[in-house]
Design a protein around this motif. Structure first.
Motif, PDB file in Angstrom:
ATOM      1  N   LEU A  41       7.116 -52.381  72.443  1.00  9.99           N
ATOM      2  CA  LEU A  41       7.141 -51.729  73.752  1.00  9.99           C
ATOM      3  C   LEU A  41       8.552 -51.344  74.178  1.00  9.99           C
ATOM      4  CD1 LEU A  41       5.608 -50.712  76.182  1.00  9.99           C
ATOM      5  CD2 LEU A  41       5.691 -53.014  77.153  1.00  9.99           C
ATOM      6  N   ALA A  42       9.520 -52.231  73.989  1.00  9.39           N
ATOM      7  CA  ALA A  42      10.895 -51.932  74.405  1.00  9.39           C
ATOM      8  C   ALA A  42      11.440 -50.715  73.657  1.00  9.39           C
ATOM      9  CB  ALA A  42      11.788 -53.144  74.171  1.00  9.39           C
ATOM     10  N   ARG A  43      11.065 -50.562  72.384  1.00 11.79           N
ATOM     11  CA  ARG A  43      11.549 -49.427  71.598  1.00 11.79           C
ATOM     12  C   ARG A  43      10.821 -48.137  71.950  1.00 11.79           C
ATOM     13  NH1 ARG A  43      10.819 -49.568  65.176  1.00 11.79           N
ATOM     14  NH2 ARG A  43      11.780 -51.606  65.524  1.00 11.79           N
ATOM     15  N   LEU A  44       9.507 -48.256  72.232  1.00  9.02           N
ATOM     16  CA  LEU A  44       8.716 -47.055  72.498  1.00  9.02           C
ATOM     17  C   LEU A  44       8.876 -46.542  73.925  1.00  9.02           C
ATOM     18  CD1 LEU A  44       5.338 -47.953  70.741  1.00  9.02           C
ATOM     19  CD2 LEU A  44       7.282 -46.701  69.804  1.00  9.02           C
ATOM     20  N   ARG A  45       9.204 -47.421  74.867  1.00 10.28           N
ATOM     21  CA  ARG A  45       9.231 -47.043  76.273  1.00 10.28           C
ATOM     22  C   ARG A  45      10.126 -45.828  76.559  1.00 10.28           C
ATOM     23  NH1 ARG A  45       7.997 -49.979  80.920  1.00 10.28           N
ATOM     24  NH2 ARG A  45       7.819 -51.888  79.690  1.00 10.28           N
ATOM     25  N   PRO A  46      11.370 -45.766  76.041  1.00  8.26           N
ATOM     26  CA  PRO A  46      12.205 -44.592  76.360  1.00  8.26           C
ATOM     27  C   PRO A  46      11.603 -43.275  75.887  1.00  8.26           C
ATOM     28  CG  PRO A  46      13.542 -46.385  75.494  1.00  8.26           C
ATOM     29  CD  PRO A  46      12.128 -46.767  75.265  1.00  8.26           C
ATOM     30  N   GLN A  47      11.005 -43.289  74.686  1.00 10.04           N
ATOM     31  CA  GLN A  47      10.397 -42.061  74.172  1.00 10.04           C
ATOM     32  C   GLN A  47       9.168 -41.678  74.988  1.00 10.04           C
ATOM     33  OE1 GLN A  47      11.896 -40.263  72.124  1.00 10.04           O
ATOM     34  NE2 GLN A  47      13.288 -41.619  71.040  1.00 10.04           N
ATOM     35  N   LEU A  48       8.331 -42.661  75.307  1.00  7.72           N
ATOM     36  CA  LEU A  48       7.126 -42.387  76.085  1.00  7.72           C
ATOM     37  C   LEU A  48       7.481 -41.915  77.488  1.00  7.72           C
ATOM     38  CD1 LEU A  48       5.021 -45.449  74.925  1.00  7.72           C
ATOM     39  CD2 LEU A  48       4.425 -43.057  74.523  1.00  7.72           C
ATOM     40  N   SER A  49       8.428 -42.591  78.133  1.00  6.87           N
ATOM     41  CA  SER A  49       8.816 -42.223  79.492  1.00  6.87           C
ATOM     42  C   SER A  49       9.439 -40.837  79.544  1.00  6.87           C
ATOM     43  CB  SER A  49       9.785 -43.261  80.063  1.00  6.87           C
ATOM     44  OG  SER A  49       9.198 -44.543  80.105  1.00  6.87           O
ATOM     45  N   MET A 104       7.275 -32.881  71.512  1.00  5.47           N
ATOM     46  CA  MET A 104       6.596 -33.108  70.234  1.00  5.47           C
ATOM     47  C   MET A 104       7.406 -34.036  69.346  1.00  5.47           C
ATOM     48  SD  MET A 104       3.599 -31.581  70.026  1.00  5.47           S
ATOM     49  CE  MET A 104       3.188 -31.147  68.328  1.00  5.47           C
ATOM     50  N   ASN A 105       8.723 -33.879  69.350  1.00  2.00           N
ATOM     51  CA  ASN A 105       9.564 -34.744  68.538  1.00  2.00           C
ATOM     52  C   ASN A 105       9.547 -36.183  69.046  1.00  2.00           C
ATOM     53  OD1 ASN A 105      10.247 -32.644  66.861  1.00  2.00           O
ATOM     54  ND2 ASN A 105      12.180 -32.187  67.885  1.00  2.00           N
ATOM     55  N   ARG A 106       9.507 -36.351  70.381  1.00  8.49           N
ATOM     56  CA  ARG A 106       9.406 -37.701  70.951  1.00  8.49           C
ATOM     57  C   ARG A 106       8.080 -38.355  70.560  1.00  8.49           C
ATOM     58  NH1 ARG A 106      12.835 -39.118  75.326  1.00  8.49           N
ATOM     59  NH2 ARG A 106      14.343 -37.486  75.828  1.00  8.49           N
TER      60      ARG A 106
END
Length: 278
Positions: A118-126, A143-145
């Motif tokens: 979650l900590a790694r994915l959160r910046p890309q998802l947000s 799309m790249n995110r």
């Protein structure tokens, strides 16, 4: 809060960051699903999804995925809690499909539990919804995110499970969308019967060979519309469509707009595009 549309178009990507407060409960119910894929990532609080009549809780780090045409029934779990999620309607690049073989709750409804990421994915998802600023560059950024999220979340064994004969067909379709890609040609390339190849596509990628080919051709065409000024007939031919009219019909069905309108919007909204060109 960005509210998810009730009937989203089958655009290449559409996303929102939704924050549900106590006392405000939302729920999306689409018995026949949508024409695109839908990812719902829970960042905080709790949501739910109903699959085959069973209600499952969505917790932080849960990634919920619906295939096109799969029934959707999900939302905020209860009115006493909160739920923050990022939703993404998208048309996957063809090489993404091998990463989307997640644990199934029901046919076409998958959930991947990765609280460790979650900590790694959160910046890309947000950043997904913020990236979609109406420009072609913004869509590419989004799309790249999403691609980064899918790569990080994917089961590392998922790609290895794709049959090498199927992999050979996938690679050929992506490299040569304008080639002869009918059933007999694809079956010969794989060294399989047409029925066996079709069954393998359905089992491993959740689609048919011809639907896969058409999606690859349409995504290739979308890229040409954004990056070139080639006439529509040329775009159609380079993408494997013999008839510009048929190409336009299929493009509108997939993306919710005509190729001409799609190109016009991309170039009109792209800040790098010189003014006065249409």
């Amino acid at each position: 809060m960005t509210a998810e549309p009730t009937d989203p178009p089958a655009a290449p990507i559409l996303a929102g960051d939704q924050r549900q407060r106590p006392g405000v409960v939302s729920r999306a119910v689409r018995p026949t699903g949508t024409r695109d894929w839908l990812l719902v990532a829970t960042l905080a609080g709790a949501g739910f999804v109903r699959a085959d009549g069973v209600r499952h809780t969505l917790e932080p780090g849960d990634l919920l995925l619906f295939r096109p045409g799969s029934p959707q029934d999900y939302g905020h779990r209860d009115d006493s809690g909160t739920w923050r999620n990022v939703w993404v309607h998208f048309q996957p690049r063809e090489d993404w499909l091998r990463w989307l073989a997640w644990p199934a709750l029901a046919p076409g409804i998958m959930r991947l539990r990765r609280p460790d990421l979650l900590a790694r994915l959160r910046p890309q998802l947000s950043g997904l919804a913020r990236a979609l600023d109406g420009t072609a560059l913004g869509r590419l950024d989004a799309m790249n995110r999403l691609e980064r999220v899918l790569i990080d979340a994917a089961d590392r064994t998922a790609e290895a499970t794709v049959d090498p004969r199927l992999r050979r067909v996938i690679d050929h379709v992506q490299a040569s969308p304008a080639a002869r890609l009918d059933g007999p040609a694809l079956a010969a390339l794989a060294g399989l019967s047409r029925s066996r190849l079709s069954a393998m596509f359905q089992a491993q990628l959740g689609t048919t060979p011809q639907a896969f080919v058409e999606r690859a051709r349409l995504m290739h065409a979308a890229g040409l519309l954004q990056s070139t000024r080639a006439p529509l007939a040329v775009v159609a031919a380079r993408s494997g469509f013999a008839s510009p009219y048929y190409f336009s019909t299929r493009f509108r069905r997939a993306f919710g707009t005509s190729p001409r309108q799609y190109r016009h919007a991309a170039h009109r909204l792209d800040p790098a595009e010189p003014p006065g060109r249409t």
